[in-house]
Design an enzyme around this catalytic site. Sequence first.
Site, mmCIF file in Angstrom:
data_model
loop_
_atom_site.group_PDB
_atom_site.id
_atom_site.type_symbol
_atom_site.label_atom_id
_atom_site.label_comp_id
_atom_site.label_asym_id
_atom_site.label_seq_id
_atom_site.Cartn_x
_atom_site.Cartn_y
_atom_site.Cartn_z
ATOM 1 N N HIS A 41 0.834 -1.206 0.000
ATOM 2 C CA HIS A 41 0.000 0.000 0.000
ATOM 3 C C HIS A 41 0.878 1.270 0.000
ATOM 4 O O HIS A 41 0.743 2.131 -0.869
ATOM 5 C CB HIS A 41 -0.912 -0.024 1.230
ATOM 6 C CG HIS A 41 -1.813 1.164 1.361
ATOM 7 N ND1 HIS A 41 -3.147 1.120 1.024
ATOM 8 C CD2 HIS A 41 -1.583 2.433 1.790
ATOM 9 C CE1 HIS A 41 -3.697 2.312 1.239
ATOM 10 N NE2 HIS A 41 -2.767 3.118 1.710
ATOM 11 N N GLU A 42 1.767 1.365 0.960
ATOM 12 C CA GLU A 42 2.572 2.589 1.090
ATOM 13 C C GLU A 42 3.510 2.778 -0.100
ATOM 14 O O GLU A 42 3.717 3.908 -0.555
ATOM 15 C CB GLU A 42 3.352 2.596 2.411
ATOM 16 C CG GLU A 42 2.486 2.587 3.679
ATOM 17 C CD GLU A 42 1.505 3.748 3.783
ATOM 18 O OE1 GLU A 42 1.756 4.814 3.198
ATOM 19 O OE2 GLU A 42 0.457 3.567 4.452
ATOM 20 N N HIS A 86 1.779 4.632 -2.833
ATOM 21 C CA HIS A 86 1.878 6.097 -2.714
ATOM 22 C C HIS A 86 3.264 6.569 -3.188
ATOM 23 O O HIS A 86 3.392 7.563 -3.900
ATOM 24 C CB HIS A 86 1.705 6.527 -1.245
ATOM 25 C CG HIS A 86 0.297 6.481 -0.732
ATOM 26 N ND1 HIS A 86 -0.722 7.215 -1.288
ATOM 27 C CD2 HIS A 86 -0.252 5.808 0.319
ATOM 28 C CE1 HIS A 86 -1.853 7.003 -0.608
ATOM 29 N NE2 HIS A 86 -1.596 6.138 0.370
ATOM 30 N N GLU A 130 -4.889 7.847 -3.125
ATOM 31 C CA GLU A 130 -5.383 6.626 -2.503
ATOM 32 C C GLU A 130 -5.640 5.551 -3.567
ATOM 33 O O GLU A 130 -5.490 4.355 -3.299
ATOM 34 C CB GLU A 130 -6.667 6.950 -1.725
ATOM 35 C CG GLU A 130 -6.942 6.057 -0.557
ATOM 36 C CD GLU A 130 -5.865 6.035 0.523
ATOM 37 O OE1 GLU A 130 -5.062 6.985 0.628
ATOM 38 O OE2 GLU A 130 -5.822 5.028 1.258
#
Lengths: 500, 500
Positions: free
Chosen positions: B265-266, B269, B295
């Site tokens: 997830h990170e 970004h 997101e």
Amino acid sequence: MKEEELKQFETWQMRLSAYQMALALIGIDKETVAPEDGTAYRDERTAVLDGEYYRIASDPAIYALLKRMKEDETLDHDTRRAAALAALYVKDMSHTLCVPQDEYVAYGRLLASAYPIWRKAKQHNDYASFAPVLKDIIAAKKKLYSYRQSCEDIYDQMLDDYEPGMNRRIYDDFFEKLTERLVPLIQKTVRAEQIDDSFLYQNYPVEGQKAFMKDLLQYVQFDPSWGYQNETEHPFTSWTCAGDCRTTTKYLPDNVISAILSTVHETGHAWYRHQIDPKYDGTILAEGVSSGMHESQSRLCENLLGRRRSFWEYNYPALQKQFPAQLGDVSLERFVKGINVTRPSLVRTEADELTYPMHIAVRYEMEKGIFNGSIPVEHLEEAWNDLYEKYLGIHAETAAEGILQDVHWADGDFGYFPTYALGSAYASQFMAAMEKQIDVDEALRSGHYETIMTWLREHVHHYGCSLTNEEILQKAAGESFNPAYYLQYLEEKYSRLYQL
Amino acid sequence: MKEEELKQFETWQMRLSAYQMALALIGIDKETVAPEDGTAYRDERTAVLDGEYYRIASDPAIYALLKRMKEDETLDHDTRRAAALAALYVKDMSHTLCVPQDEYVAYGRLLASAYPIWRKAKQHNDYASFAPVLKDIIAAKKKLYSYRQSCEDIYDQMLDDYEPGMNRRIYDDFFEKLTERLVPLIQKTVRAEQIDDSFLYQNYPVEGQKAFMKDLLQYVQFDPSWGYQNETEHPFTSWTCAGDCRTTTKYLPDNVISAILSTVHETGHAWYRHQIDPKYDGTILAEGVSSGMHESQSRLCENLLGRRRSFWEYNYPALQKQFPAQLGDVSLERFVKGINVTRPSLVRTEADELTYPMHIAVRYEMEKGIFNGSIPVEHLEEAWNDLYEKYLGIHAETAAEGILQDVHWADGDFGYFPTYALGSAYASQFMAAMEKQIDVDEALRSGHYETIMTWLREHVHHYGCSLTNEEILQKAAGESFNPAYYLQYLEEKYSRLYQL
């Protein structure tokens, strides 16, 4: 002095320390974890913040205010602190403000250009390609100092910048004594039966070293609530305040002792900063009192504690347990002898405790010669090699291991080296005083590092810059700087170790 | 527009980005390694730098200049970029500058006071003690927005702040569709035969998880030259420029999948920021185009890649090898099913992919009710619990697991939550477009993560803020925002998984 002016001073000091903090954290980040690809972007913006910092630090209106504060006899007891503070700021600012700004900028550019030239010259072992820019740096340095219009000798001024109160007269005496007594001692150790330390240089997997480091950091009480250790190519210590001190170390896979002693060294700097009275945080009083005083604390920890038998009585079992194959058969006795071996070598940063000061003596002689004109830049390399021959009986085959080994001169730092040797001498003087009051061996043996740190806090650390180094020596050791303790310590230690 | 004015703009932009960089690095340091005892000292100085940043960011002279730039028709093609830039800055600044400064300061103080009240209320499961300050925040928020003198509804303005172009009309339609189609689907999965995922929640020593993480970071090509991962309690991503993106993760000793998916997830970004055209670095164009767009990239990576069979065809053997006792007997099939299990739960941050958007639907309904006055602050907790019952068929026993679980409202963030669900919907829309052009499964299976990242760079990332989210959707997916892809994806996936 009006209330309002004192308020203006406080606000200025807060801003100044905010930029210092930001630049310290940006610097630590850069040296430890910052990704390489962002370097140019970050450096460009760091330069903007550096510029803002410089503007604040050299604000002429504040300078005028500080000069009034410094002189103000009406300040009451509490604000006399403000007056003392002001005097320290004024000294720093006067050195900056006397220089025309374009000269400052030009000097900065010169240093920025010198660094890659030095690095390339070192890679290619080519002193001649570095000499011209070194000449420019020396000339620029002389010009910068000329603006101070001091009647003191220029090199004396440089010495005083790093170590307030010091000059060639005191250093000459110090280095003469060192040379006179250590050169023959070193020669004797060379001729004596050599001590085996080969077991220190086997394969020591870094994971195992890190596991031991956890224990060691606990032992030296480098507490996570105020300290943090990272890894870098060149270990250093940095901080933002008493409650936030960062160190780094470097692990070598074929050397078990390097990371350990570098950690004990750096946490010595960290302990000093940590124990400066926190009421000085954010002011110029929270700095270490001088380079030599800071170095005395790191060297005291590294050499006078970290190489001591009682230190290892506590710690050696854990190290052996971590490395049973490498150290299982090595007794505590042999280990402690091994980490105290002396052997003339070419590179200062890898030198042992006994030969180290002679590396500094070489540099001190060189710097004196540079600034009194007796050694022309073109002849520095020969002079360097001659001095190594004279003091240590060895001769660099390459400039990388000789005159180009250190970055200091490329950075314009002259007068800094002597503080390294001075630090060791201060350390011995403090240790002699400390041992009259507390049982250092007992503290080390039983895992009570705090006993030693508490003594140092009370006698050295907590003052910060509120006393001079001379005043701290007087209070802690009861006399002025006296190299006798250092010489006696080295003579006794190495005579015993090498059975001379 | 004079040359000189453009120069003034460039200088201002450089200064602004210098402070942004410093504050980002200070923030990362604080969240990751900074020693606790220095917190107050650092925070006080960070506030000084924040103040300087605010002063620069809201400089009225620059605002006037930017307004002229924005309108200047004479700017040539290249400097039109400056005009577009100016328009974005002007939008931001106008929102700040319209508010009287003392109101801003008071609002900051209100939020600072609200945080500990929220934390304490959460600890004690006592919504009533938080309600009064929440009421104050809502009132202050309304006041702040009133200065904009916009004719738009206040909650629409908030929605637009996080997601330019969005409003209640579009969100209402989105959340109605979600509720209509997902609530029955969730109910069916609850009644269906349950999937075993207990093997994910055994003892998984953190050292082993870290060893696997090294492989995983290589697989997702989070390269040390531009990225660095650390550990924190709450994982986040931060950056200074395209070449410097930092993420964090959190290891749980009894959960093998949490740190993995949070990392994927990170780094989603981070990849977004890394691939924004570096020529925008240091300008407002280098930000992600909106919260939802950011997101969408992290959720695309976490859910549409990280939970996919082909992702694990490559990675599962290494994970099994790291944890033979825990996973040796678990087939790839069972593992992939296990990490896709759905189960209604109370806490948003721990929710699975299917139930997650319903957590957001609850919050969206609540925020609408807060600002149209239909839900008084005193009745928020009941409304919250009723909505959870309605959407997920469950009911919080405590406020900590209910209305007090998120910090957002205590931070004054209203209108932000909806972007989380929107991001997932964007992600499905991008994925549908991507799969028409590249073989995603083949790329994942064969360890070619860069194939996917390259597609995202070309179609989404590299624009930064130079296009709107609507324009990016049009270019990448060929149509406006369309939630159909997201709904279809969830229905197909969970119908298959639970054999509905």
